[in-house]
Every structure is written in C-alpha cells, then in structure tokens.
Design an enzyme around this catalytic site. Structure first.
Site, PDB file in Angstrom:
ATOM      1  CB  CYS A 117      -0.645   2.441   3.970  1.00  0.00           C
ATOM      2  SG  CYS A 117      -2.241   1.816   3.408  1.00  0.00           S
ATOM      3  CG  ASP A 118       3.154   1.294   4.464  1.00  0.00           C
ATOM      4  OD1 ASP A 118       2.666   1.763   5.499  1.00  0.00           O
ATOM      5  OD2 ASP A 118       3.010   0.104   4.121  1.00  0.00           O
ATOM      6  CB  CYS A 123      -0.945   0.007   1.204  1.00  0.00           C
ATOM      7  SG  CYS A 123      -2.023   1.450   1.279  1.00  0.00           S
TER       8      CYS A 123
END
Length: 306
Positions: free
Chosen positions: A135-136, A132
């Site tokens: 997300c990261d 992701c």
C-alpha cells in the site's frame, strides 16, 4: 426478520452490501467499531482500480458506503457483541442494545495487524508507520526504512520495499529469523537489505513524521537509536473472529475456514475478506470476496423460498 446482515464496513463488507442491495435483499450492514476497516486508516490509496489519481482511505470508505446505500443498504453504526448461529433464524446482539434476527449472515470483520504497542506508533500511523508495504512503499522512494519482524511476511515485504527505499533494515528480537531458508537467502543477497539482531523497538520519534526509532537490546538491555524515515511492522495479524469461537470452524491462527465459494460449515453463514484471507490482504481482493459472498447469499435465500 432480516434477509441478510453484513458485519463489517471494510471493502469486503461494503461490496457485499452493494451486491446484496442490488439483488433487492434490503441488507443491513453493521459497521463495527472501525468505520471502513483497515483501509480507512490509510493516508493514500493508489492501487484500488478506478482511481488513477489515488484517494485517501476515508474517501474510499465514503464512496463505497454511499454507493451501497444508494441501492438500499441500511447502515447501523454499531458493534456486534453476541451471535447465536446454532439455531435459525440467526440472532445478533449489539453494543447499543439492539437485537436482530436474520436468515443469512456475511461476516466481514477483517483482521487487525498486531501492534508494537510503543509510544509514537499510533501518533505516526500514516506519517511513517505502516503495516502494508504494498500500500505505502511507493511513498518512501529514496528513504531509509526499517521492517520489524522475523517471519516470511517481514522479509517478503522488506524485499518489496527495496524497490523504492535506499536501505531497508530488518529489526528482529532474536539472532535468527523464522522465515523460510530460501527467503532468508534471497534477503541476505539483496544489497539494499540489512539486519539488526536482538533488538526491539521501544519508541518511535519524529516531528510531524517519523525520524528515528529507539531500540533495546534483548540480551544486554542496552539502549540505542537509529535514524529512519519509515517503520513497517510485520509481527503478525489477528483475525477479528472472537465472536465466533465455538460456533464456526477456524484454523490454528483463528481465521475462519470457508470453502471455495466462501460458505462456512453453517449453511447461510458466509465469510468475506481478511477474516479468512491471510495471503493477499489487499482491499481489491477483499472487495472481490464481498461480491462472491453476496452472490452466494442470494442463491442461498432463493433456495430457502423454493
């Protein structure tokens, strides 16, 4: 006899449980074999509203779970192995040998990213391996990254990563991409993006965090290695819908088909989160779907009594 059973303990399932509990439905949540779903495997969560300092995936799961249980959600750490939706009440069986009957069902079983299944992938999850970028990506500012895949998601997420990374190289097993032509053109014009053709990742290596990947040429078989700080894998997702084959409508990829209010074709059966959403795949979006499904289940149950 249960009013509502929720299958899955990710953000969609836990939010559905919270709303169902606050509606005095006394919901039963069956966790599945991954407590907290995909979010619980994320080291740092910084884009879930309400947590300006961020928190870990397991912490978010714990907080959401406790909040749902505070209002009366009953949680069973178990895995559903069998469902019968063609007769009422709906019947479920679990791995632990329990059997349940319920008037309504919310399916929040999610989807799992397709894995490379190579040494180092599991070991470095959250320490350089990710599924992701949204997300990261922030954690890889100034780093060299690789994206594995050749479809739209691989290029979209790769371009997102160029906001943070020094260089993003796309590794693809063929010499041409599956992504749309417009997306390919945008990616090729991005100075921070590059492409590694006819290669597959065979090993992810590092010391505490990802430092390199080993590659095999799909044409010549030649082995090579490159230094990287992160590996983002985009070779597809697999919806966790095998339980419902032959009972619920699915699209060609196996995602559950629902209407705009999350009803499946069977009245009283609802779906929430990545089990049907293959576009956004974000915890906050799944939580919203969980809210919607619980509110619809409440209305369905109220109509049953009238």
């Amino acid at each position: 006899m249960e009013n509502v059973i929720i299958i899955g303990s990710g953000p969609a399932g836990l939010t559905a449980a919270l709303y169902a509990a606050r509606a005095n439905l006394n919901p039963l949540l069956i966790t599945g074999n991954e407590l907290g779903g995909q979010i619980a495997t994320t080291t740092d969560v910084e884009n879930f509203p309400g947590f300006p300092e961020g928190l870990t995936g397991p912490e978010l799961y714990d907080l959401m779970s406790r909040q749902a249980e505070r209002f009366g959600t009953r949680t069973e750490v178990d895995y559903v192995t069998e469902v019968h939706l063609q007769e009422r009440p709906f019947r479920l069986k679990t791995q632990n040998g329990s059997e349940y009957e319920t008037k309504s069902l919310i399916i929040a079983t999610g989807a799992s990213p397709r894995k490379l299944d190579v040494p180092g992938e599991k070991e470095f999850l959250g320490r350089g391996v990710s599924y992701c970028a949204t997300c990261d990506g922030f954690f890889f500012r100034g780093k060299d990254l690789v994206v594995v895949g050749g479809g739209d998601s691989a290029l979209q997420e790769g371009m997102f990563l160029t906001k943070f990374a020094t260089k993003v190289k796309v590794i693809h097993r063929r010499d041409s991409l599956r992504a749309g032509a417009v997306l390919q053109e945008r990616a090729r014009k991005n100075d921070k993006m590059g492409f590694i053709w006819n290669k597959v990742v065979t090993l992810i290596e590092g010391n505490g965090k990802v430092e390199s990947v080993r590659l095999r040429d799909t044409v010549t078989g030649e082995e090579s290695a490159i230094s990287v700080n992160g590996v983002f894998v985009y070779i597809g997702h697999v919806p966790n819908t095998h339980l419902f084959v032959g009972q619920l409508e699915m699209d060609h990829e196996g995602y559950l088909v629902v209407n705009e209010r999350l009803h499946t074709k069977i009245p009283g059966v609802f779906a929430a989160g990545e089990v049907h959403d293959k576009v956004f795949r974000q915890a906050v979006v799944s939580a919203g779907y969980g809210c919607m499904a619980a509110m619809e289940a409440e209305k369905y149950l109220a109509n049953l009594e009238n």
